[in-house]
Design a protein around this motif. Structure first.
Motif, PDB file in Angstrom:
ATOM      1  N   CYS A 157      -1.208  26.106  62.035  1.00  0.00           N
ATOM      2  CA  CYS A 157      -1.773  27.447  62.002  1.00  0.00           C
ATOM      3  C   CYS A 157      -0.940  28.336  62.927  1.00  0.00           C
ATOM      4  O   CYS A 157      -0.699  27.966  64.079  1.00  0.00           O
TER       5      CYS A 157
ATOM      6  N   CYS B 116      -3.586  29.233  66.184  1.00  0.00           N
ATOM      7  CA  CYS B 116      -4.037  28.242  67.172  1.00  0.00           C
ATOM      8  C   CYS B 116      -3.227  26.945  67.122  1.00  0.00           C
ATOM      9  O   CYS B 116      -3.488  26.030  67.898  1.00  0.00           O
TER      10      CYS B 116
ATOM     11  N   CYS C  82      -6.923  28.009  58.212  1.00  0.00           N
ATOM     12  CA  CYS C  82      -7.004  27.021  59.292  1.00  0.00           C
ATOM     13  C   CYS C  82      -8.455  26.560  59.407  1.00  0.00           C
ATOM     14  O   CYS C  82      -9.361  27.371  59.488  1.00  0.00           O
TER      15      CYS C  82
ATOM     16  N   CYS D 191      -9.640  27.237  63.595  1.00  0.00           N
ATOM     17  CA  CYS D 191     -10.051  28.587  64.027  1.00  0.00           C
ATOM     18  C   CYS D 191     -10.660  29.377  62.870  1.00  0.00           C
ATOM     19  O   CYS D 191     -11.127  30.495  63.066  1.00  0.00           O
TER      20      CYS D 191
HETATM   21 ZN   LIG Z   1      -6.026  28.216  63.553  1.00  0.00          ZN
END
Ligand SMILES: [Zn+2]
Lengths: 258, 151
Positions: B113, B116, B138, B141
């Protein structure tokens, strides 16, 4: 003329015209889904596929125009010819139907397109090989998606299966035209410019059989294939209606630009 | 001042891609050759996708950018060999990720991602807002993000 095999005309003009017309007509057809597809992701996918195909059509039709030597470019060929001068496969000019019809037609086109472009990449004509190499990467991506979607819907719910099977029955009679050959094809294949269409049949039909088996769909028996688009013998009534929409602006305001 | 091909490449390294302006045309890998033919500068550009509307904008951007340095160029489109995402430079890849677009990978999907860095990802759509991108999300997150398709 891109319009048909005429003595003294570069056969590459006819090949490029057929490739360009097929990509253009399908590209326009699927662009008709823009804003109307059953899900946002599908809407975006169809619009992007249309964009790739129309881009490929421009490359092919510019080549066709250059080789026919009548001073026409891709725009001139796309917007200023009538239905009887188009040389696309009949499969792609058929109306979109429901989403099942559209995605099944797409998979039949993509499965054939991928194999044909693989052959054209080895063309002795450098420009044909270059366009095919460019287009084949995009075609592989389209095929991956249309194939997966046909399998998901065919082997899906009772409703989606029934609709995909009905779509297959409608579209299948148009598959035979992909493998039809004429004098131009014979000339192109003996010159090492393009594979003879019939030689693609084993790999393309094999890919279709595999996809349909996974999708739990059954191709109908066909006693006589629907052909005539790529030879120019006849088109369905649908092409003229499509062109009247696609060509309207250039016909009403010749040479219009922005 | 004597203009060289290297100088022109340096100038082009400052010309942003019209659709993803965080990377330059040089980082995108579309500038294939810069040469002088009979006093005329020529730049070969490789289109990313056949139907990419940015292709004609890119040619115009190049002409305008070099005109500012007093150089007139002819921009040629070159199809062969076809552009590949392998030609996006390392700095281009880093800038894409920092901008929130996961860079292309041969494996066919993003590595992590861009926000994150989680590797727990799912594909939402094979296509996206431009011909070169796909939509992913993702699972850590929960943010959706764009992935630069591998071509
Ligand atoms: Zn993420």
């Amino acid at each position: 003329m891109v319009g048909g095999p005429i003595a003294g005309v570069d056969p590459v003009a006819i090949l490029a015209g057929r490739m360009g017309d097929t990509a253009l007509v399908l590209g326009h057809r699927i662009s008709e889904w823009c804003g109307l597809a059953p899900a946002l992701e599908e809407d975006i996918a169809l619009a992007n596929t249309a964009l790739d195909l129309i881009g490929q059509a421009k490359l092919w039709l510019d080549l066709a125009g250059a080789r026919e030597g009548l001073g026409r470019d891709a725009d001139g060929l796309a917007y200023l010819r009538d239905a009887w001068d188009f040389r696309n496969l009949l499969l792609v000019e058929r109306p979109n139907g429901d989403f099942g019809d559209t995605i099944l037609r797409q998979a039949l086109f993509d499965g054939w397109h991928v194999q044909l472009l693989a052959g054209l990449r080895d063309s002795r004509d450098e420009q044909v090989a270059a366009i095919a190499a460019k287009a084949s990467k995009e075609a592989a991506y389209h095929w991956q998606r249309s194939r997966e979607t046909v399998i998901a819907l065919g082997d899906g719910t009772e409703e989606s299966h029934a609709r995909m099977q009905a779509a297959l029955v409608r579209a299948w009679p148009f598959v035979g035209e992909m493998f039809e050959s004429d004098e131009t094809d014979a000339a192109l294949s003996s010159a090492g410019i393009a594979p003879a269409p019939a030689t693609l049949s084993t790999s393309v039909m094999g890919a279709f059989e595999e996809m349909l088996a996974e999708a739990t769909l059954r191709a109908p028996e066909v006693s006589r294939w629907q052909t005539g688009g790529r030879s120019g013998r006849m088109h369905t009534e649908h092409l003229g209606h499509m062109l009247s929409t696609m060509q309207w602006l250039q016909r009403a305001y010749p040479g219009c630009d922005w | 001042m004597q203009v060289t091909a290297q100088q022109i490449r340096t100038w082009l390294a400052d010309v942003p891609d019209p659709e993803i302006p965080v990377i330059s045309l040089v980082e995108l890998g579309v500038i294939r050759d810069v040469r002088q033919v009979d006093a005329q500068w020529e730049v070969d550009v490789s289109p990313t996708y056949s139907g990419c509307p940015a292709t004609s904008v890119i040619a115009q951007t190049i002409r305008e950018a070099l005109a500012e340095h007093g150089v007139s160029v002819a921009v040629n489109q070159t199809l062969s060999p076809p552009w590949t995402t392998d030609w996006i430079s390392q700095s281009g890849r880093e800038k894409l990720e920092a901008y929130g677009i996961a860079p292309p990978r041969a494996a066919g999907g993003p590595e992590r991602c861009p926000r994150c860095h989680s590797a727990d990802l799912e594909r939402l759509s094979q296509f996206g807002s431009t011909p070169c991108k796909a939509q992913w999300r993702c699972r850590t997150c929960l943010e959706p993000f764009e992935y630069f398709k591998c071509l």
